[in-house]
Motif scaffolding. Sequence first.
Motif, mmCIF file in Angstrom:
data_model
loop_
_atom_site.group_PDB
_atom_site.id
_atom_site.type_symbol
_atom_site.label_atom_id
_atom_site.label_comp_id
_atom_site.label_asym_id
_atom_site.label_seq_id
_atom_site.Cartn_x
_atom_site.Cartn_y
_atom_site.Cartn_z
ATOM 1 N N MET A 181 -29.003 26.048 19.081
ATOM 2 C CA MET A 181 -28.300 25.204 18.108
ATOM 3 C C MET A 181 -29.119 25.001 16.834
ATOM 4 O O MET A 181 -29.366 23.890 16.389
ATOM 5 N N LYS A 182 -29.570 26.102 16.256
ATOM 6 C CA LYS A 182 -30.429 26.003 15.085
ATOM 7 C C LYS A 182 -29.707 25.385 13.900
ATOM 8 O O LYS A 182 -30.264 24.613 13.151
ATOM 9 N N ASP A 183 -28.426 25.750 13.758
ATOM 10 C CA ASP A 183 -27.693 25.289 12.579
ATOM 11 C C ASP A 183 -26.463 24.494 12.963
ATOM 12 O O ASP A 183 -25.455 24.520 12.272
ATOM 13 N N MET A 184 -26.561 23.795 14.077
ATOM 14 C CA MET A 184 -25.450 22.965 14.528
ATOM 15 C C MET A 184 -25.124 21.927 13.465
ATOM 16 O O MET A 184 -26.006 21.239 12.957
ATOM 17 N N GLN A 185 -23.832 21.839 13.135
ATOM 18 C CA GLN A 185 -23.417 20.847 12.140
ATOM 19 C C GLN A 185 -23.646 19.443 12.681
ATOM 20 O O GLN A 185 -23.374 19.162 13.841
ATOM 21 N N GLY A 186 -24.131 18.566 11.831
ATOM 22 C CA GLY A 186 -24.411 17.191 12.228
ATOM 23 C C GLY A 186 -25.892 16.914 12.327
ATOM 24 O O GLY A 186 -26.311 15.767 12.308
ATOM 25 N N MET A 187 -26.694 17.967 12.425
ATOM 26 C CA MET A 187 -28.145 17.784 12.441
ATOM 27 C C MET A 187 -28.642 17.523 11.017
ATOM 28 O O MET A 187 -27.944 17.835 10.057
ATOM 29 N N PRO A 188 -29.845 16.944 10.887
ATOM 30 C CA PRO A 188 -30.339 16.672 9.533
ATOM 31 C C PRO A 188 -30.504 17.952 8.731
ATOM 32 O O PRO A 188 -30.955 18.972 9.249
ATOM 33 N N GLY A 189 -30.117 17.889 7.485
ATOM 34 C CA GLY A 189 -30.232 19.048 6.610
ATOM 35 C C GLY A 189 -29.010 19.931 6.618
ATOM 36 O O GLY A 189 -29.020 20.989 6.005
ATOM 37 N N THR A 190 -27.934 19.508 7.291
ATOM 38 C CA THR A 190 -26.689 20.281 7.275
ATOM 39 C C THR A 190 -25.606 19.465 6.570
ATOM 40 O O THR A 190 -25.745 18.252 6.376
ATOM 41 N N LEU A 191 -24.518 20.159 6.203
ATOM 42 C CA LEU A 191 -23.417 19.469 5.535
ATOM 43 C C LEU A 191 -22.754 18.461 6.472
ATOM 44 O O LEU A 191 -22.352 17.373 6.049
ATOM 45 N N GLY A 192 -22.648 18.833 7.765
ATOM 46 C CA GLY A 192 -22.069 17.903 8.735
ATOM 47 C C GLY A 192 -22.912 16.645 8.881
ATOM 48 O O GLY A 192 -22.377 15.533 8.978
ATOM 49 N N ALA B 102 -29.126 9.980 3.875
ATOM 50 C CA ALA B 102 -28.198 10.781 3.076
ATOM 51 C C ALA B 102 -28.914 11.397 1.886
ATOM 52 O O ALA B 102 -28.701 12.566 1.547
ATOM 53 N N ILE B 103 -29.808 10.618 1.258
ATOM 54 C CA ILE B 103 -30.575 11.150 0.117
ATOM 55 C C ILE B 103 -31.499 12.275 0.588
ATOM 56 O O ILE B 103 -31.609 13.321 -0.065
ATOM 57 N N VAL B 104 -32.130 12.079 1.746
ATOM 58 C CA VAL B 104 -33.002 13.129 2.298
ATOM 59 C C VAL B 104 -32.190 14.388 2.578
ATOM 60 O O VAL B 104 -32.633 15.513 2.283
ATOM 61 N N LEU C 132 -30.557 19.879 1.297
ATOM 62 C CA LEU C 132 -29.504 20.856 1.002
ATOM 63 C C LEU C 132 -29.700 21.479 -0.375
ATOM 64 O O LEU C 132 -29.442 22.670 -0.569
ATOM 65 N N SER C 133 -30.166 20.684 -1.336
ATOM 66 C CA SER C 133 -30.282 21.201 -2.700
ATOM 67 C C SER C 133 -31.425 22.189 -2.831
ATOM 68 O O SER C 133 -31.319 23.167 -3.567
ATOM 69 N N VAL C 134 -32.536 21.949 -2.109
ATOM 70 C CA VAL C 134 -33.649 22.896 -2.181
ATOM 71 C C VAL C 134 -33.577 23.904 -1.042
ATOM 72 O O VAL C 134 -34.500 24.688 -0.865
ATOM 73 N N ARG C 135 -32.483 23.855 -0.253
ATOM 74 C CA ARG C 135 -32.266 24.753 0.886
ATOM 75 C C ARG C 135 -33.455 24.758 1.835
ATOM 76 O O ARG C 135 -33.919 25.798 2.284
#
Lengths: 193, 193
Positions: free
Chosen positions: A28-39, A103-105, A110-113
């Motif tokens: 689950m590397k990119d599971m939505q809902g984890m920190p740093g994802t859009l979810g 949310a700011i984090v 997300l902005s610096v990927r």
Amino acid sequence: MNASHPSVHPVEAPPLTDAANNVPRLRMKDMQGMPGTLGGLALRFCQFAFAVASLCIMATTSDFPSVTAFWFQLWGLELLCIFCVSYLVAAVGLQSLWSLTLAIVDIYALSVRRCLRNSRVVSLFTIGDGITSTLTFAAACASAGITVLIDNDLGNCAQNYCTRFETATAMAFISWFTVSPSFLLNFWSLASR
Amino acid sequence: MNASHPSVHPVEAPPLTDAANNVPRLRMKDMQGMPGTLGGLALRFCQFAFAVASLCIMATTSDFPSVTAFWFQLWGLELLCIFCVSYLVAAVGLQSLWSLTLAIVDIYALSVRRCLRNSRVVSLFTIGDGITSTLTFAAACASAGITVLIDNDLGNCAQNYCTRFETATAMAFISWFTVSPSFLLNFWSLASR
């Protein structure tokens, strides 16, 4: 040492069996809902929005500006419930601050990927989510208990304070519902690391 | 492809880094507190004991045998709080049944020296622990809110019903404190599988 190892054993048996064991494991590397994802960002915004909504409903009593408290009626007398208000406001305020920070984090990540997969960062998020969600849930349950006691068992509420208090309690519950997935996903990613 | 790859690039980053990442991972195969361990059995017994204590305190009202309810005084009048009692009794009863069942399962697993590491069993335990701990915590928080409202804001409790209700609430809180480690350890072992 690391550079010379593969040249001696090109087949590389031990890492392969180790890697084969890892195949059915859930990563689950990119599971939505984890920190740093859009979810995850969407979850944070929901938490923040509902916590702030609960806070605003308690705070903006236009016809009762001096102290934001909860009044209820009992045999024609109006009673004040200081505890109900103060604990709910404190818990929901903490929740909104925490969700806004994360949310700011998330927006920054997300902005610096950049991937928020540092073990310390995730454990910090998990502990914070656990504490704030427990506090919000406790405040919402205590408020719900008091509301049910006053509304059903004792008598009628004072005109619109009771409805306002019930709405704020419902918002706190919804905020807790959106914090729980964040906490569980963070804990999962911490454990499956 | 995998076999020919290291001959071209002898540094061989991916398998080695994957194996290196797995070294510091926490496996916790025999961590105390998980199902099938002595620590887990002790946790289950604590949960069961405190839930049953809370239930007994609510149920055994020797001077009030007809209905086990919570009375409080307000300006000389005695009031009955049906909701407070019924929800706390229901949640704590469910908690005690669940903990007793899992304690029996733990005793069986310990007696036949069988390891409870089946993925389905652990996920069932995790879901059950999550539901019962949430219900117990919600009931305890609602009861605590009502107790604080009645004791501090409204007036005095009727002689010994209030103390009994407060004690039952405290027992429910302690029961929740002992369910939480079980839930977190089960969830951790499910995620790190």
